[in-house]
Design a protein around this motif. Structure first.
Motif, PDB file in Angstrom:
ATOM      1  N   ARG A  35      33.857 -43.651 -10.414  1.00 44.99           N
ATOM      2  CA  ARG A  35      34.212 -44.468  -9.259  1.00 44.99           C
ATOM      3  C   ARG A  35      35.138 -45.611  -9.658  1.00 44.99           C
ATOM      4  N   LYS A  36      34.892 -46.174 -10.844  1.00 41.29           N
ATOM      5  CA  LYS A  36      35.737 -47.258 -11.339  1.00 41.29           C
ATOM      6  C   LYS A  36      37.165 -46.776 -11.512  1.00 41.29           C
ATOM      7  N   ARG A  37      37.339 -45.601 -12.081  1.00 40.42           N
ATOM      8  CA  ARG A  37      38.678 -45.066 -12.305  1.00 40.42           C
ATOM      9  C   ARG A  37      39.378 -44.799 -10.976  1.00 40.42           C
ATOM     10  N   ILE A  38      38.668 -44.236 -10.014  1.00 41.25           N
ATOM     11  CA  ILE A  38      39.262 -43.962  -8.712  1.00 41.25           C
ATOM     12  C   ILE A  38      39.683 -45.253  -8.022  1.00 41.25           C
ATOM     13  N   PHE A  39      38.869 -46.290  -8.160  1.00 43.17           N
ATOM     14  CA  PHE A  39      39.205 -47.577  -7.551  1.00 43.17           C
ATOM     15  C   PHE A  39      40.458 -48.164  -8.187  1.00 43.17           C
ATOM     16  N   ILE A  40      40.570 -48.057  -9.508  1.00 42.74           N
ATOM     17  CA  ILE A  40      41.755 -48.563 -10.206  1.00 42.74           C
ATOM     18  C   ILE A  40      42.991 -47.757  -9.803  1.00 42.74           C
ATOM     19  N   GLN A  41      42.845 -46.441  -9.684  1.00 43.02           N
ATOM     20  CA  GLN A  41      43.960 -45.607  -9.210  1.00 43.02           C
ATOM     21  C   GLN A  41      44.419 -46.055  -7.826  1.00 43.02           C
ATOM     22  N   PHE A  42      43.461 -46.328  -6.958  1.00 41.20           N
ATOM     23  CA  PHE A  42      43.780 -46.782  -5.605  1.00 41.20           C
ATOM     24  C   PHE A  42      44.548 -48.098  -5.629  1.00 41.20           C
ATOM     25  N   LEU A  43      44.117 -49.035  -6.471  1.00 39.90           N
ATOM     26  CA  LEU A  43      44.789 -50.337  -6.546  1.00 39.90           C
ATOM     27  C   LEU A  43      46.231 -50.190  -7.034  1.00 39.90           C
ATOM     28  N   PHE A  44      46.441 -49.335  -8.036  1.00 45.28           N
ATOM     29  CA  PHE A  44      47.800 -49.138  -8.542  1.00 45.28           C
ATOM     30  C   PHE A  44      48.682 -48.458  -7.496  1.00 45.28           C
ATOM     31  N   ALA A  45      48.131 -47.479  -6.784  1.00 43.21           N
ATOM     32  CA  ALA A  45      48.900 -46.803  -5.732  1.00 43.21           C
ATOM     33  C   ALA A  45      49.281 -47.787  -4.631  1.00 43.21           C
ATOM     34  N   LEU A  46      48.347 -48.673  -4.306  1.00 39.74           N
ATOM     35  CA  LEU A  46      48.598 -49.681  -3.272  1.00 39.74           C
ATOM     36  C   LEU A  46      49.652 -50.673  -3.727  1.00 39.74           C
ATOM     37  N   TRP A  47      49.551 -51.116  -4.990  1.00 42.60           N
ATOM     38  CA  TRP A  47      50.510 -52.091  -5.508  1.00 42.60           C
ATOM     39  C   TRP A  47      51.909 -51.486  -5.637  1.00 42.60           C
ATOM     40  N   ALA A  48      51.998 -50.254  -6.109  1.00 43.05           N
ATOM     41  CA  ALA A  48      53.301 -49.606  -6.293  1.00 43.05           C
ATOM     42  C   ALA A  48      54.022 -49.382  -4.966  1.00 43.05           C
ATOM     43  N   ASN A  49      53.259 -49.347  -3.876  1.00 43.36           N
ATOM     44  CA  ASN A  49      53.837 -49.114  -2.541  1.00 43.36           C
ATOM     45  C   ASN A  49      53.428 -50.242  -1.598  1.00 43.36           C
ATOM     46  N   SER A  50      53.788 -51.457  -1.995  1.00 43.04           N
ATOM     47  CA  SER A  50      53.332 -52.643  -1.263  1.00 43.04           C
ATOM     48  C   SER A  50      54.453 -53.391  -0.542  1.00 43.04           C
ATOM     49  N   TYR A  51      55.633 -52.791  -0.438  1.00 41.74           N
ATOM     50  CA  TYR A  51      56.743 -53.451   0.253  1.00 41.74           C
ATOM     51  C   TYR A  51      56.750 -53.056   1.729  1.00 41.74           C
ATOM     52  N   PHE A  52      56.418 -54.031   2.567  1.00 45.57           N
ATOM     53  CA  PHE A  52      56.407 -53.768   4.006  1.00 45.57           C
ATOM     54  C   PHE A  52      57.569 -54.458   4.713  1.00 45.57           C
ATOM     55  N   GLY A  53      58.493 -54.978   3.895  1.00 42.87           N
ATOM     56  CA  GLY A  53      59.660 -55.628   4.476  1.00 42.87           C
ATOM     57  C   GLY A  53      60.554 -54.687   5.246  1.00 42.87           C
ATOM     58  N   PHE A  54      60.424 -53.377   4.964  1.00 45.73           N
ATOM     59  CA  PHE A  54      61.263 -52.402   5.683  1.00 45.73           C
ATOM     60  C   PHE A  54      60.965 -52.413   7.176  1.00 45.73           C
ATOM     61  N   LEU A  55      59.783 -52.871   7.568  1.00 46.18           N
ATOM     62  CA  LEU A  55      59.439 -52.924   8.987  1.00 46.18           C
ATOM     63  C   LEU A  55      60.280 -53.961   9.723  1.00 46.18           C
ATOM     64  N   ILE A  56      60.764 -54.963   8.951  1.00 45.09           N
ATOM     65  CA  ILE A  56      61.575 -56.025   9.541  1.00 45.09           C
ATOM     66  C   ILE A  56      63.057 -55.813   9.239  1.00 45.09           C
ATOM     67  N   LYS A  57      63.367 -55.568   7.954  1.00 48.10           N
ATOM     68  CA  LYS A  57      64.754 -55.472   7.512  1.00 48.10           C
ATOM     69  C   LYS A  57      65.310 -54.056   7.577  1.00 48.10           C
ATOM     70  N   GLY A  58      64.418 -53.073   7.500  1.00 51.56           N
ATOM     71  CA  GLY A  58      64.872 -51.694   7.407  1.00 51.56           C
ATOM     72  C   GLY A  58      65.327 -51.374   5.996  1.00 51.56           C
ATOM     73  N   GLY A  59      65.507 -50.098   5.696  1.00 56.13           N
ATOM     74  CA  GLY A  59      65.951 -49.691   4.371  1.00 56.13           C
ATOM     75  C   GLY A  59      64.863 -49.828   3.318  1.00 56.13           C
ATOM     76  N   ILE A  60      65.254 -49.630   2.049  1.00 57.11           N
ATOM     77  CA  ILE A  60      64.292 -49.692   0.947  1.00 57.11           C
ATOM     78  C   ILE A  60      64.384 -51.038   0.239  1.00 57.11           C
ATOM     79  N   TYR A  61      63.383 -51.339  -0.539  1.00 56.14           N
ATOM     80  CA  TYR A  61      63.358 -52.579  -1.324  1.00 56.14           C
ATOM     81  C   TYR A  61      64.397 -52.495  -2.436  1.00 56.14           C
ATOM     82  N   THR A  62      65.214 -53.550  -2.579  1.00 57.92           N
ATOM     83  CA  THR A  62      66.266 -53.578  -3.608  1.00 57.92           C
ATOM     84  C   THR A  62      66.181 -54.852  -4.452  1.00 57.92           C
TER      85      THR A  62
END
Length: 316
Positions: free
Chosen positions: A2-29
């Protein structure tokens, strides 16, 4: 677990944490996009905050002939990235950090018949690394003189899921550009999803060039698994709990080990430990037999009336 799965989840969340596209559009640069995330995570995903090392490697190969000086400088960066991640983490990246590896493990929890495939199928990822990642970007050039990122273009399921579908969702005008390649990659993503439900880490085992590259560091990196013969009772529990179906201790540090540590945690006598050392030790890094093979050798010698010898090196 369970610890490993939780750490995997945190890394997946952090690696995909840019929500600026909802305002600016496009990808993070921003500045983080100049760095490579350790795992397989698409650069073109609107949520991604870092680059993909596999994508950068293909870009380097694709520009090597057109812009050799620029490409060589970029190659030093890519090589340094792989050396740093490989030597200090190795396939801990696969087992604890990679978002697509995490997704496959979640899919495997779906109730279904589970299968096993021949070990030879795992060599497919070697061919993908050689041809789609290295050779084709270097050899096949477009009109501008640059090579394509062929693995990303034709195969990468993370790119299809994270960049393809998400960009189509947020930018409907892109739907007019959908063609045969997109349908092929969608079909391939479906196959990989179905495979991941029935076979643990289907993509990692058979197809992932990035995991293969990190796997080369398993015998020389900082973190290595060690088998303590004097504590081992040859019960075979470690092999039963290994999701990568490895022969232990023979393949403890093989390129296929994702460092999930199931063998270490399941061992009743704690005969498997995780050591931190760059020092190469042949007697620990190259054990010739698995636990099952050791049991067989012991029984065979006892049947012949020969006392079993304790040191595993004498089984070879």
């Amino acid at each position: 677990m369970r610890k490993r799965i939780f750490i995997q989840f945190l890394f997946a969340l952090w690696a995909n944490s840019y929500f600026g596209f909802l305002i600016k559009g496009g990808i993070y640069t921003g500045k983080l996009k100049n760095l490579c995330f350790p795992g397989l995570n698409c650069y073109s995903c609107p949520l991604a905050i870092m680059a993909c090392p596999l994508g950068v490697l293909q870009h380097v190969m694709g520009t090597l002939r057109a812009l050799p000086q620029v490409a060589l400088k970029a190659a030093l960066y890519v090589l340094g990235t792989f050396l740093f991640y490989g030597l200090f983490l190795g396939r801990f990246i696969c087992g604890w950090i990679c978002p697509f590896g995490f997704l496959q493990e979640l899919l495997y929890r779906v109730p279904s018949p589970k299968i096993s495939l021949p070990r030879a199928t795992r060599n497919i990822k070697i061919l993908l690394l050689i041809f789609l990642v290295l050779l084709l970007p270097l050899v096949l050039q477009g009109e501008a003189g640059y090579g394509e990122v062929w693995f990303c273009r034709l195969f990468c399921p993370a790119g299809t899921l994270e960049a393809g579908f998400l960009n189509l969702l947020i930018e409907p005008q892109l739907r007019t550009l959908i063609g045969l390649v997109f349908y092929w990659k969608t079909f391939l993503l479906g196959i990989i999803f179905l495979g991941s439900i029935t076979y643990f880490r289907f993509f990692c085992k058979l197809f992932c060039p990035l995991g293969l590259i990190y796997g080369f560091f398993n015998k020389v990196g900082l973190f290595r698994l060690r088998w303590q013969e004097e504590k081992c009772i040859r019960c075979g529990i470690c092999e039963k709990f290994c999701p990568m179906e490895l022969k232990i201790p023979k393949e403890l540090n093989s390129k296929e080990c994702i460092r999930c540590l199931n063998c270490l945690n399941s061992c009743p006598t704690k005969s498997i430990v995780l050591n931190t050392s760059f020092r190469f030790e042949k007697e620990l890094d190259f054990i010739p037999l698995s636990v099952a093979e050791m049991r067989y050798e012991t029984r065979r010698k006892e049947t012949r009336g020969t006392p079993s010898r304790k040191n595993h090196s004498k089984f070879s």
